[in-house]
Design an enzyme around this catalytic site. Structure first.
Site, PDB file in Angstrom:
ATOM      1  CG  HIS A  20      -2.054  -1.068   1.340  1.00  0.00           C
ATOM      2  ND1 HIS A  20      -1.754  -1.634   2.235  1.00  0.00           N
ATOM      3  CD2 HIS A  20      -2.831  -1.432  -0.072  1.00  0.00           C
ATOM      4  CE1 HIS A  20      -3.344  -2.441   1.897  1.00  0.00           C
ATOM      5  NE2 HIS A  20      -3.646  -2.457   1.253  1.00  0.00           N
ATOM      6  CE  LYS A  40     -13.569  -7.865   3.391  1.00  0.00           C
ATOM      7  NZ  LYS A  40     -12.411  -6.059   2.862  1.00  0.00           N
ATOM      8  NE  ARG A  98      -2.035  -7.656  -4.468  1.00  0.00           N
ATOM      9  CZ  ARG A  98      -3.036  -8.199  -3.508  1.00  0.00           C
ATOM     10  NH1 ARG A  98      -2.824  -8.167  -2.045  1.00  0.00           N
ATOM     11  NH2 ARG A  98      -4.234  -8.468  -3.266  1.00  0.00           N
ATOM     12  CB  SER A 144      -4.359  -6.100   3.929  1.00  0.00           C
ATOM     13  OG  SER A 144      -4.109  -5.231   3.915  1.00  0.00           O
TER      14      SER A 144
END
Ligand code: PNS
Length: 193
Positions: A19, A43, A92, A130
Protein backbone atom coordinates in the site's frame (compact mmCIF):
# COMPACT_ATOMS: atom_id res chain seq x y z
CA UNK A 1 1.98 15.61 -12.88
CA UNK A 2 -1.79 15.22 -13.36
CA UNK A 3 -3.97 18.07 -12.23
CA UNK A 4 -6.72 17.30 -9.75
CA UNK A 5 -7.44 14.95 -6.89
CA UNK A 6 -7.07 11.17 -7.06
CA UNK A 7 -8.60 8.84 -4.50
CA UNK A 8 -6.96 5.62 -3.34
CA UNK A 9 -9.76 3.71 -1.56
CA UNK A 10 -9.40 0.51 0.42
CA UNK A 11 -9.70 -1.31 3.71
CA UNK A 12 -6.03 -1.02 4.74
CA UNK A 13 -6.48 -3.55 7.55
CA UNK A 14 -3.58 -3.21 8.14
CA UNK A 15 -1.63 -0.97 5.74
CA UNK A 16 1.17 -2.98 4.10
CA UNK A 17 4.42 -2.05 2.39
CA UNK A 18 2.59 -2.68 -0.89
CA UNK A 19 0.00 0.00 0.00
CA UNK A 20 2.73 2.42 1.02
CA UNK A 21 4.65 1.75 -2.20
CA UNK A 22 1.53 2.54 -4.22
CA UNK A 23 0.84 5.71 -2.22
CA UNK A 24 4.40 6.90 -2.88
CA UNK A 25 4.08 6.18 -6.61
CA UNK A 26 0.64 7.81 -6.76
CA UNK A 27 1.83 10.92 -4.94
CA UNK A 28 4.39 11.49 -7.71
CA UNK A 29 1.77 11.30 -10.44
CA UNK A 30 -1.22 13.14 -8.98
CA UNK A 31 -1.45 16.67 -7.69
CA UNK A 32 -3.25 15.45 -4.57
CA UNK A 33 -3.86 11.90 -3.39
CA UNK A 34 -6.58 11.10 -0.86
CA UNK A 35 -6.17 7.70 0.77
CA UNK A 36 -9.73 6.78 1.77
CA UNK A 37 -10.47 4.08 4.35
CA UNK A 38 -13.82 2.34 4.01
CA UNK A 39 -15.73 2.69 7.30
CA UNK A 40 -18.75 0.46 6.79
CA UNK A 41 -16.97 -2.76 5.85
CA UNK A 42 -19.00 -5.93 6.50
CA UNK A 43 -15.91 -7.79 7.61
CA UNK A 44 -14.94 -7.58 11.27
CA UNK A 45 -11.66 -5.71 11.06
CA UNK A 46 -8.52 -6.36 13.07
CA UNK A 47 -7.81 -2.64 13.41
CA UNK A 48 -10.43 0.01 14.12
CA UNK A 49 -10.86 2.78 11.57
CA UNK A 50 -9.24 5.20 14.05
CA UNK A 51 -6.17 2.92 14.34
CA UNK A 52 -5.85 2.60 10.56
CA UNK A 53 -6.23 6.35 10.16
CA UNK A 54 -3.49 6.95 12.72
CA UNK A 55 -1.12 4.42 11.12
CA UNK A 56 -1.63 5.78 7.60
CA UNK A 57 -1.20 9.37 8.79
CA UNK A 58 2.09 8.48 10.47
CA UNK A 59 3.29 6.60 7.38
CA UNK A 60 2.55 9.43 4.97
CA UNK A 61 3.52 12.39 7.16
CA UNK A 62 6.40 13.26 4.80
CA UNK A 63 4.22 13.21 1.66
CA UNK A 64 2.81 16.72 1.51
CA UNK A 65 0.23 16.04 -1.23
CA UNK A 66 -1.22 12.95 0.49
CA UNK A 67 -4.23 13.18 2.80
CA UNK A 68 -5.92 10.37 4.75
CA UNK A 69 -9.67 10.27 5.17
CA UNK A 70 -12.51 7.79 5.75
CA UNK A 71 -15.74 7.22 3.86
CA UNK A 72 -19.07 5.46 4.16
CA UNK A 73 -21.34 4.08 1.48
CA UNK A 74 -20.60 4.34 -2.23
CA UNK A 75 -17.02 5.21 -3.03
CA UNK A 76 -17.94 7.21 -6.15
CA UNK A 77 -20.25 9.41 -4.06
CA UNK A 78 -17.44 10.18 -1.67
CA UNK A 79 -15.05 10.74 -4.61
CA UNK A 80 -17.48 13.26 -6.10
CA UNK A 81 -17.91 15.01 -2.74
CA UNK A 82 -14.18 15.77 -2.63
CA UNK A 83 -13.98 16.61 -6.36
CA UNK A 84 -11.76 13.65 -7.18
CA UNK A 85 -11.27 12.98 -10.88
CA UNK A 86 -9.52 9.66 -10.63
CA UNK A 87 -9.59 6.40 -8.64
CA UNK A 88 -6.24 4.76 -8.00
CA UNK A 89 -6.07 1.00 -7.42
CA UNK A 90 -3.14 -1.41 -7.24
CA UNK A 91 -2.82 -4.58 -9.25
CA UNK A 92 -0.26 -7.08 -7.97
CA UNK A 93 -0.89 -10.12 -10.14
CA UNK A 94 -3.32 -11.32 -12.79
CA UNK A 95 -5.46 -12.79 -10.01
CA UNK A 96 -6.31 -9.23 -8.87
CA UNK A 97 -7.40 -8.23 -12.35
CA UNK A 98 -10.82 -9.85 -12.53
CA UNK A 99 -12.10 -8.29 -9.30
CA UNK A 100 -10.50 -4.93 -10.09
CA UNK A 101 -11.96 -4.88 -13.62
CA UNK A 102 -15.43 -5.65 -12.26
CA UNK A 103 -15.13 -2.92 -9.66
CA UNK A 104 -13.76 -0.37 -12.15
CA UNK A 105 -16.58 -1.04 -14.61
CA UNK A 106 -19.22 -0.86 -11.89
CA UNK A 107 -17.77 2.43 -10.67
CA UNK A 108 -17.77 3.72 -14.26
CA UNK A 109 -21.43 2.73 -14.57
CA UNK A 110 -22.19 4.58 -11.34
CA UNK A 111 -20.12 7.64 -12.26
CA UNK A 112 -18.88 7.80 -15.88
CA UNK A 113 -16.71 10.89 -15.30
CA UNK A 114 -14.43 9.11 -12.80
CA UNK A 115 -11.52 7.22 -14.37
CA UNK A 116 -9.85 4.27 -12.65
CA UNK A 117 -6.08 4.12 -12.96
CA UNK A 118 -4.18 0.93 -12.09
CA UNK A 119 -0.61 0.93 -10.86
CA UNK A 120 1.71 -1.93 -9.93
CA UNK A 121 3.54 -1.93 -6.61
CA UNK A 122 7.20 -3.02 -6.57
CA UNK A 123 7.48 -6.69 -7.53
CA UNK A 124 8.95 -7.55 -4.10
CA UNK A 125 5.48 -6.81 -2.66
CA UNK A 126 3.53 -8.71 -5.31
CA UNK A 127 2.51 -11.43 -2.84
CA UNK A 128 1.81 -9.15 0.12
CA UNK A 129 -1.81 -8.64 1.14
CA UNK A 130 -3.44 -7.40 4.34
CA UNK A 131 -5.27 -10.72 4.66
CA UNK A 132 -2.06 -12.78 4.57
CA UNK A 133 -0.28 -10.37 6.89
CA UNK A 134 -3.13 -10.78 9.41
CA UNK A 135 -3.02 -14.56 9.03
CA UNK A 136 0.75 -14.79 9.57
CA UNK A 137 0.69 -12.33 12.48
CA UNK A 138 -2.26 -14.04 14.16
CA UNK A 139 -0.33 -17.30 14.11
CA UNK A 140 2.68 -15.56 15.68
CA UNK A 141 4.77 -15.52 12.49
CA UNK A 142 7.18 -12.75 11.44
CA UNK A 143 5.87 -9.92 9.26
CA UNK A 144 9.09 -7.92 9.06
CA UNK A 145 9.54 -6.44 5.60
CA UNK A 146 5.88 -6.96 4.70
CA UNK A 147 4.53 -4.03 6.68
CA UNK A 148 6.08 -0.74 7.86
CA UNK A 149 7.65 -0.81 11.33
CA UNK A 150 4.80 1.25 12.84
CA UNK A 151 2.34 -1.42 11.70
CA UNK A 152 4.59 -4.26 12.85
CA UNK A 153 4.66 -2.69 16.31
CA UNK A 154 0.84 -2.28 16.35
CA UNK A 155 0.41 -5.92 15.32
CA UNK A 156 2.75 -6.97 18.08
CA UNK A 157 0.78 -4.97 20.66
CA UNK A 158 -2.55 -6.34 19.45
CA UNK A 159 -1.39 -9.93 19.20
CA UNK A 160 1.00 -10.06 22.14
CA UNK A 161 -0.03 -13.61 23.23
CA UNK A 162 0.49 -15.00 19.71
CA UNK A 163 3.96 -13.44 19.51
CA UNK A 164 4.82 -14.81 22.96
CA UNK A 165 3.76 -18.25 21.73
CA UNK A 166 6.00 -17.86 18.68
CA UNK A 167 8.95 -16.62 20.75
CA UNK A 168 8.48 -19.48 23.26
CA UNK A 169 8.57 -21.99 20.43
CA UNK A 170 11.90 -20.85 19.09
CA UNK A 171 13.61 -20.81 22.51
CA UNK A 172 16.58 -23.16 22.61
CA UNK A 173 15.95 -26.35 24.66
CA UNK A 174 18.11 -26.18 27.84
CA UNK A 175 21.08 -28.57 27.87
CA UNK A 176 19.81 -30.66 30.81
CA UNK A 177 16.44 -31.19 29.08
CA UNK A 178 18.31 -32.36 25.97
CA UNK A 179 20.25 -34.83 28.16
CA UNK A 180 17.00 -36.15 29.69
CA UNK A 181 15.51 -36.57 26.19
CA UNK A 182 18.59 -38.53 25.12
CA UNK A 183 18.36 -40.84 28.15
CA UNK A 184 14.68 -41.58 27.44
CA UNK A 185 15.27 -42.36 23.78
CA UNK A 186 18.28 -44.57 24.64
CA UNK A 187 16.11 -46.50 27.12
CA UNK A 188 13.43 -46.94 24.45
CA UNK A 189 16.02 -48.19 21.95
CA UNK A 190 17.39 -50.75 24.49
CA UNK A 191 13.87 -51.96 25.23
CA UNK A 192 13.17 -52.52 21.54
CA UNK A 193 16.43 -54.39 21.05
O1 PNS B 1 -8.85 -2.87 -0.06
P1 PNS B 1 -10.14 -3.43 -0.54
O2 PNS B 1 -10.88 -4.09 0.58
O3 PNS B 1 -9.96 -4.34 -1.74
O4 PNS B 1 -11.03 -2.16 -1.03
C1 PNS B 1 -12.30 -2.34 -1.58
C2 PNS B 1 -13.06 -1.00 -1.64
C3 PNS B 1 -13.13 -0.37 -0.28
C4 PNS B 1 -12.32 -0.06 -2.57
C5 PNS B 1 -14.48 -1.28 -2.22
O5 PNS B 1 -15.05 -2.31 -1.52
C6 PNS B 1 -15.39 -0.08 -2.16
O6 PNS B 1 -15.18 0.91 -2.86
N1 PNS B 1 -16.40 -0.15 -1.29
C7 PNS B 1 -17.33 0.94 -1.08
C8 PNS B 1 -18.73 0.56 -1.59
C9 PNS B 1 -18.82 0.75 -3.09
O7 PNS B 1 -18.67 1.84 -3.61
N2 PNS B 1 -19.08 -0.37 -3.76
C10 PNS B 1 -19.17 -0.41 -5.20
C11 PNS B 1 -17.80 -0.61 -5.81
S1 PNS B 1 -17.87 -1.67 -7.13
Amino acid sequence: MNKGIAIYPGSFDPPTNGHLDLIQRGSKIFEELVVAILRNSEKSPMFSVAERLEMLRALTADLKNVRIDTFNGLMVEYAKSIDAVCILRGIRAISDYEYELQMALMNRKLEPTLETVFMMPADKYSYVSSRLVREVAQAGGPVKGLVPEVVEQKLREKLEPAYKFHDANIVEVPADEKRDEKKTSNKKRKKKA
